[in-house]
Design a protein around this motif. Structure first.
Motif, mmCIF file in Angstrom:
data_model
loop_
_atom_site.group_PDB
_atom_site.id
_atom_site.type_symbol
_atom_site.label_atom_id
_atom_site.label_comp_id
_atom_site.label_asym_id
_atom_site.label_seq_id
_atom_site.Cartn_x
_atom_site.Cartn_y
_atom_site.Cartn_z
ATOM 1 N N GLY A 75 1.075 -1.058 0.298
ATOM 2 C CA GLY A 75 0.060 0.040 0.093
ATOM 3 C C GLY A 75 1.009 0.794 0.408
ATOM 4 N N THR A 76 0.265 2.215 -0.540
ATOM 5 C CA THR A 76 0.939 3.639 -0.066
ATOM 6 C C THR A 76 0.516 4.786 0.108
ATOM 7 O OG1 THR A 76 2.095 5.101 -1.992
ATOM 8 C CG2 THR A 76 0.240 4.017 -2.441
ATOM 9 N N PRO A 77 0.619 5.540 0.560
ATOM 10 C CA PRO A 77 -0.279 7.397 1.589
ATOM 11 C C PRO A 77 -0.847 7.295 0.652
ATOM 12 C CG PRO A 77 1.845 6.774 2.455
ATOM 13 C CD PRO A 77 1.451 5.844 1.070
ATOM 14 N N PRO A 78 -1.840 8.877 1.286
ATOM 15 C CA PRO A 78 -1.856 10.216 0.109
ATOM 16 C C PRO A 78 -0.867 10.797 0.001
ATOM 17 C CG PRO A 78 -2.892 9.695 2.468
ATOM 18 C CD PRO A 78 -1.911 9.215 2.415
ATOM 19 N N ARG A 79 -0.190 11.714 -1.387
ATOM 20 C CA ARG A 79 0.174 12.968 -1.166
ATOM 21 C C ARG A 79 -0.551 14.167 -1.269
ATOM 22 N NH1 ARG A 79 1.639 8.123 -2.131
ATOM 23 N NH2 ARG A 79 3.511 7.155 -3.799
ATOM 24 N N VAL A 80 0.135 15.163 -0.688
ATOM 25 C CA VAL A 80 -0.741 16.673 -0.097
ATOM 26 C C VAL A 80 -0.042 17.288 -0.476
ATOM 27 C CG1 VAL A 80 -1.591 15.019 2.353
ATOM 28 C CG2 VAL A 80 0.645 16.314 1.605
ATOM 29 N N ASP A 81 -0.480 18.195 -0.866
ATOM 30 C CA ASP A 81 0.096 19.399 -1.367
ATOM 31 C C ASP A 81 0.679 20.275 0.498
ATOM 32 O OD1 ASP A 81 0.852 22.089 -1.871
ATOM 33 O OD2 ASP A 81 -1.241 22.088 -3.362
ATOM 34 N N GLY A 82 1.726 20.531 0.294
ATOM 35 C CA GLY A 82 2.811 21.038 1.078
ATOM 36 C C GLY A 82 2.193 22.592 1.730
ATOM 37 N N ARG A 83 1.547 23.459 0.138
ATOM 38 C CA ARG A 83 1.265 24.563 0.956
ATOM 39 C C ARG A 83 0.117 24.748 1.300
ATOM 40 N NH1 ARG A 83 0.418 25.891 -5.211
ATOM 41 N NH2 ARG A 83 -0.390 24.244 -4.848
ATOM 42 N N SER A 84 -0.661 23.280 1.967
ATOM 43 C CA SER A 84 -2.060 23.798 2.553
ATOM 44 C C SER A 84 -1.404 22.718 4.444
ATOM 45 C CB SER A 84 -2.825 21.970 2.254
ATOM 46 O OG SER A 84 -2.429 21.293 2.481
ATOM 47 N N LEU A 85 0.097 22.983 4.378
ATOM 48 C CA LEU A 85 -0.110 22.226 6.005
ATOM 49 C C LEU A 85 0.856 23.020 6.661
ATOM 50 C CD1 LEU A 85 2.246 19.225 4.915
ATOM 51 C CD2 LEU A 85 -0.624 19.645 5.026
ATOM 52 N N ASP A 86 0.553 23.179 8.158
ATOM 53 C CA ASP A 86 1.020 24.311 9.059
ATOM 54 C C ASP A 86 2.381 23.439 9.343
ATOM 55 O OD1 ASP A 86 1.986 25.420 11.588
ATOM 56 O OD2 ASP A 86 -0.343 26.278 11.537
ATOM 57 N N PHE A 87 3.113 23.801 9.223
ATOM 58 C CA PHE A 87 4.808 23.138 9.184
ATOM 59 C C PHE A 87 5.235 23.526 10.371
ATOM 60 C CE2 PHE A 87 5.400 22.566 4.663
ATOM 61 C CZ PHE A 87 5.028 21.385 4.609
ATOM 62 N N SER A 88 4.305 24.571 10.889
ATOM 63 C CA SER A 88 4.856 24.943 12.927
ATOM 64 C C SER A 88 4.131 23.977 13.698
ATOM 65 C CB SER A 88 4.459 26.704 12.947
ATOM 66 O OG SER A 88 2.855 26.608 13.022
ATOM 67 N N LYS A 89 3.137 23.372 13.432
ATOM 68 C CA LYS A 89 2.231 22.697 14.086
ATOM 69 C C LYS A 89 3.574 20.892 14.382
ATOM 70 C CE LYS A 89 -0.792 25.541 15.065
ATOM 71 N NZ LYS A 89 -2.090 25.075 14.314
ATOM 72 N N MET A 90 4.664 20.717 13.602
ATOM 73 C CA MET A 90 5.204 19.704 13.739
ATOM 74 C C MET A 90 6.399 20.078 13.862
ATOM 75 S SD MET A 90 4.117 18.513 9.679
ATOM 76 C CE MET A 90 2.342 19.201 8.533
ATOM 77 N N THR A 91 6.884 19.132 14.220
ATOM 78 C CA THR A 91 9.035 18.854 14.438
ATOM 79 C C THR A 91 9.437 18.886 13.931
ATOM 80 O OG1 THR A 91 7.974 17.955 16.755
ATOM 81 C CG2 THR A 91 10.536 17.307 16.342
ATOM 82 N N VAL A 92 10.293 19.523 12.982
ATOM 83 C CA VAL A 92 11.682 19.316 12.401
ATOM 84 C C VAL A 92 11.774 18.255 11.904
ATOM 85 C CG1 VAL A 92 13.106 20.533 10.842
ATOM 86 C CG2 VAL A 92 10.801 22.360 12.269
ATOM 87 N N GLN A 93 12.307 17.552 11.249
ATOM 88 C CA GLN A 93 13.473 16.624 11.146
ATOM 89 C C GLN A 93 14.497 16.932 9.552
ATOM 90 O OE1 GLN A 93 12.319 13.030 12.302
ATOM 91 N NE2 GLN A 93 12.210 15.088 13.818
ATOM 92 N N PRO A 94 15.619 17.172 10.913
ATOM 93 C CA PRO A 94 16.696 18.092 10.067
ATOM 94 C C PRO A 94 17.645 17.098 9.524
ATOM 95 C CG PRO A 94 16.838 18.641 11.759
ATOM 96 C CD PRO A 94 15.675 17.616 11.996
ATOM 97 N N GLY A 95 18.653 17.136 8.030
ATOM 98 C CA GLY A 95 19.216 16.037 7.823
ATOM 99 C C GLY A 95 20.739 15.926 8.692
#
Length: 623
Positions: free
Chosen positions: A199-219
C-alpha cells in the motif's frame, strides 16, 4: 524490428529491472530493456527515499559491485541521515530523502549512456519456451523477440488490482495499467504462484500544511553519501522533513470506514508487509496505542508535493481526508491523490537457484517483487545479481553468488530461496548473523574485488578501494606502534570521564576505550600531524576507528563464519534422491526434496531440517 537474438531481455524497468539491464550490458551482453512506459524508468512508486536500516547497507553493496543505485541516490538526494549512529557501527545505516523526478531522470540518463543496451516500450504478454529453455518473449502487439535469457522484474504489475475503499480497478500503480499474460504462461509451465499486497499513503499539497505545528526533522550536520566512487559528492544544502502524529480522534474517524475497508470486508485476502502496515492495520493491531508517528517528507527540491509516511491506507478517500485533517498541521490539507492498496501476483522464491535462475526453465530469471520482496533496495540488489548471472549463463561462465557472511545481498537471496516467504520480505540487520562483518562502511572491501574479477567493477574503483584499505591499515599500525605519555593522555581521558593512566603506553590502548573517539585522539599532536601529512579523508578515519575499537568482535565473527563455511563447500548433487536416507525425518525429506539445496550449509538453514538430519547427510556423504 528485432531480427537479432539478444543475450539478455529484461522485462520491467523498475529498480530491479534497471540494475539488471545495467549490469548485463556493462558486462558486455546485448541487452534489451522492455517496459510499458519509458517515462517511468526506476519510478519511486512509494516513498521518495533510498536506504534505511539494513537497506542502506544494500545500496552500498550494489555500489561496490558497480551498480547504479548509489550514484543515482547521491545525485537526486535532498537530505542525508546516518541512522542508528548511537549504536555500534554494525547498525549504522545511511538513508537519503530523494527528489522523485530527479531520481527517475538520473536513472534514465545513466541507462541511455550504457553501451550494449536497447530500449523498447510495450507490454510483454508472455514468454517463449522451447523444451525447458527460454528463447524469448512475446508482446501485446504480437511481436516475438528472441533472447538467450530473460529476466522478469514485473514489480506490482502482474495482474495488479488497486483498492480504494470499496472501489477496485486494474493497475500496476496509480495511473498505469496492469500487465497480463505472463502469470498464465508461468503457471502452465508448472510454477507455483500467490498473491501479495502492498500500500501507499496519500500525497498532499505542502502549501496547505502548517509546519509550525510539526517537529522539524533535519538531515545530518555533516552529510555523507552512498557511492564509494568520486562521481558524486555530499550535499551542500538539504531540505527538512517533519514529524506529526495521529490521535485517538483520528483513530475513531478511521474506524468509521472499517466496514468499507478492503482490508476488513474480505475484498483483500492476500498478505501485506508486516513491517510497513497500513494505518488501519496499525490501529487494529495496536489498539492500546493512542497515537502513531507520521513523517511528512518532501518529494523533491522544487515541488510542493509531500509524502505522508506512516499513513499508508486503502480506506475510502473521504475517510482518509477526514482523518488526516485532525492530525497536527493538517487542518487545511489538500490531497494530490489518496492512498491505495495494490494486490499482485508473485512466485514463491524457493523455485529459484542462488543465481535467481528458475529451476524449471533454463535461462529464465526472476528479480524483485515477483519473488515476494518489498522495497526498492531489496529489488535493486536482486536485479544486479540476476543481470550478472544472466550474462554469465549466456557466455558459459561460472555463476556469481554471495554467501551470508559476504553481503546482505547474500543473506537476502539465501533467505528467499531457502526459507521462501509468505509475506512481503524486508531486510533487517537482525536477519544477518554476521552483521559486524557486513557494515555499510566496508562494502567496497568486501565486494569490489569480486566484482572486478567478473568484469563489472572498474579498475579505477578497485584502485580507489585498495588505496583506502592500505591507508587505514597503515593508520591502525601507527596507533599500535606509537606511544602517548601520561601527561598528554590524562587531560583527554579526564575530559571524557575515563580513568587516568600512570605511565606512557601505546595509543591503541587509549583509543580502544569506549569513551574515546577519533576526535579525541586528534587532540594528540602526532595523530593530527599523521592525518595531515598522509592527507587522510573521513572514510579512512572512520575505517581506522572501527578496526581498532571492534577488532575483537570482528575476529570472533570471522572465525564463526569460517566454521560454518566449511559446510558450504560440501555440494549436494543435483536432483539428489533423499529417499535413500532412511534416517531422515519425514519433514526434512519433504522440505529437502522441494527446495533441492545446493550445499549442506544451505540444507541446514531450511526450516524443519534438524542438526540430526544434517548429521545423517554428512555420514552418507562420507564426512
Amino acid at each position: 524490428m528485432f531480427e537479432k537474438v539478444y543475450d539478455v531481455i529484461v522485462v520491467g524497468a523498475g529498480h530491479a529491472g534497471s540494475e539488471a539491464a545495467a549490469a548485463a550490458a556493462n558486462l558486455g551482453s546485448k541487452t534489451l530493456l522492455i517496459t510499458m512506459n519509458l517515462q517511468n524508468i526506476a519510478q519511486m512508486s512509494c516513498n521518495p527515499a533510498m536506504g534505511g536500516i539494513a537497506k542502506g547497507q544494500i545500496i552500498r553493496e550494489i555500489d561496490a559491485l558497480g551498480g547504479y543505485s548509489g550514484i543515482v541516490s547521491d545525485k537526486s538526494a535532498i537530505q542525508f541521515k546516518m541512522l542508528n549512529k548511537s549504536k555500534g557501527p554494525a547498525m549504522w545505516s545511511p538513508r537519503v530523502q530523494s527528489d522523485r523526478m530527479r531520481f527517475s531522470e538520473s536513472w534514465r540518463t545513466m541507462l541511455e549512456q550504457t553501451p550494449n543496451l536497447d530500449f523498447y516500450q510495450e507490454m510483454v504478454s508472455g514468454i517463449l519456451v522451447e523444451g525447458e529453455t527460454i528463447v524469448g518473449v512475446k508482446t501485446s502487439l504480437g511481436l516475438t523477440i528472441k533472447s538467450k535469457s530473460v529476466i522478469l522484474t514485473n514489480g506490482t504489475f502482474l495482474n495488479g488490482l488497486i483498492h480504494i475503499g470499496e472501489k477496485q480497478f486494474g493497475g500496476g500503480r496509480a495511473g498505469e495499467r496492469a500487465a497480463t499474460g505472463i502469470t498464465k504462461d508461468l503457471i502452465d509451465l508448472g510454477f507455483e504462484s500467490g498473491r501479495m499486497k502492498t500500500g501507499t499513503p496519500p500525497r498532499v499539497d505542502g502549501r496547505s500544511l502548517d509546519f509550525s505545528k510539526m517537529t522539524v526533522q533535519p538531515g545530518d550536520e555533516i552529510p555523507e553519501k552512498f557511492s564509494y566512487s568520486d562521481e558524486t559528492s555530499p550535499l551542500s544544502q538539504q531540505r527538512d522533513c517533519y514529524m506529526s502524529h495521529t490521535s485517538t480522534l483520528v483513530h475513531d474517524i478511521l474506524r468509521e470506514g472499517f466496514d468499507r475497508s478492503p482490508m476488513f470486508n474480505g475484498a483483500i485476502d492476500s498478505v501485506g508487509p508486516r513491517y510497513c502496515p497500513s494505518i488501519e492495520d496499525k490501529i487494529n493491531r495496536f489498539a492500546d496505542k493512542n497515537r502513531h508517528q507520521l513523517f511528512v517528507e518532501p518529494e523533491g527540491w522544487n515541488t510542493v508535493e509531500y509524502y505522508v509516511n506512516g499513513f499508508s491506507t486503502s480506506l475510502p478517500e473521504d475517510i482518509q481526508f477526514k482523518a488526516l485533517q485532525q492530525c497536527d498541521g493538517f487542518k487545511n490539507v489538500k490531497f494530490f491523490r489518496p492512498g491505495y492498496a495494490i494486490e499482485y501476483d508473485y512466485f514463491p522464491p524457493t523455485q529459484l537457484k542462488h543465481t535467481l535462475e528458475t529451476k524449471l526453465v533454463s535461462g529464465l530469471f526472476f528479480a524483485g517483487q515477483i519473488n515476494g520482496t518489498t522495497g526498492y533496495e531489496e529489488a535493486a540488489s536482486q536485479g544486479i545479481m540476476a543481470g550478472i548471472n544472466a550474462h554469465l549463463k549466456v557466455h558459459e561462465k561460472a555463476p556469481f553468488t554471495l554467501q551470508r557472511n559476504e553481503a546482505y545481498i547474500g543473506v537476502l537471496i539465501d533467505d528467499l530461496i531457502t526459507k521462501g516467504t509468505e509475506e512481503p520480505y524486508r531486510m533487517f540487520t537482525s536477519r544477518a548473523e554476521y552483521r559486524t562483518l557486513l557494515r555499510q562502511d566496508n562494502a567496497d572491501f568486501r565486494l569490489t574485488p569480486k566484482s572486478y574479477e567478473i568484469g563489472l567493477a572498474s579498475e579505477k574503483r578497485l584502485q580507489r578501494m585498495e588505496e583506502k584499505r592500505e591507508q587505514s591499515e597503515a593508520f591502525v599500525q601507527f596507533f599500535k606502534d606509537t606511544s602517548v605519555s601520561d601527561e598528554v593522555a590524562n587531560p583527554i581521558l579526564k575530559e571524557n570521564n575515563s580513568a587516568p593512566v600512570k605511565q606512557s603506553d601505546k595509543m591503541v590502548k587509549m583509543f580502544s576505550r569506549p569513551e574515546i573517539d577519533m576526535n579525541d585522539m586528534r587532540k594528540i599532536e602526532e595523530v593530527e600531524h599523521y592525518i595531515e601529512t598522509h592527507n587522510l579523508d573521513s572514510e579512512v578515519l572512520q575505517q581506522t576507528e572501527i578496526q581498532i575499537k571492534y577488532a575483537g568482535y570482528i575476529e570472533k565473527e570471522k572465525n564463526n563464519a569460517d566454521k560454518l563455511n566449511r559446510l558450504e563447500g560440501i555440494k549436494i548433487p543435483e536432483n539428489f534422491d533423499y529417499t535413500k536416507l532412511k534416517s531422515l525425518s519425514y519433514e526434512a525429506m519433504e522440505k529437502l526434496k522441494h527446495i533441492q539445496p545446493a550445499t549442506v550449509s544451505q540444507a541446514s538453514r531450511i526450516s524443519g531440517v534438524s542438526p540430526n538430519d544434517i548429521s545423517v547427510m554428512l555420514v552418507y556423504m562420507g564426512r
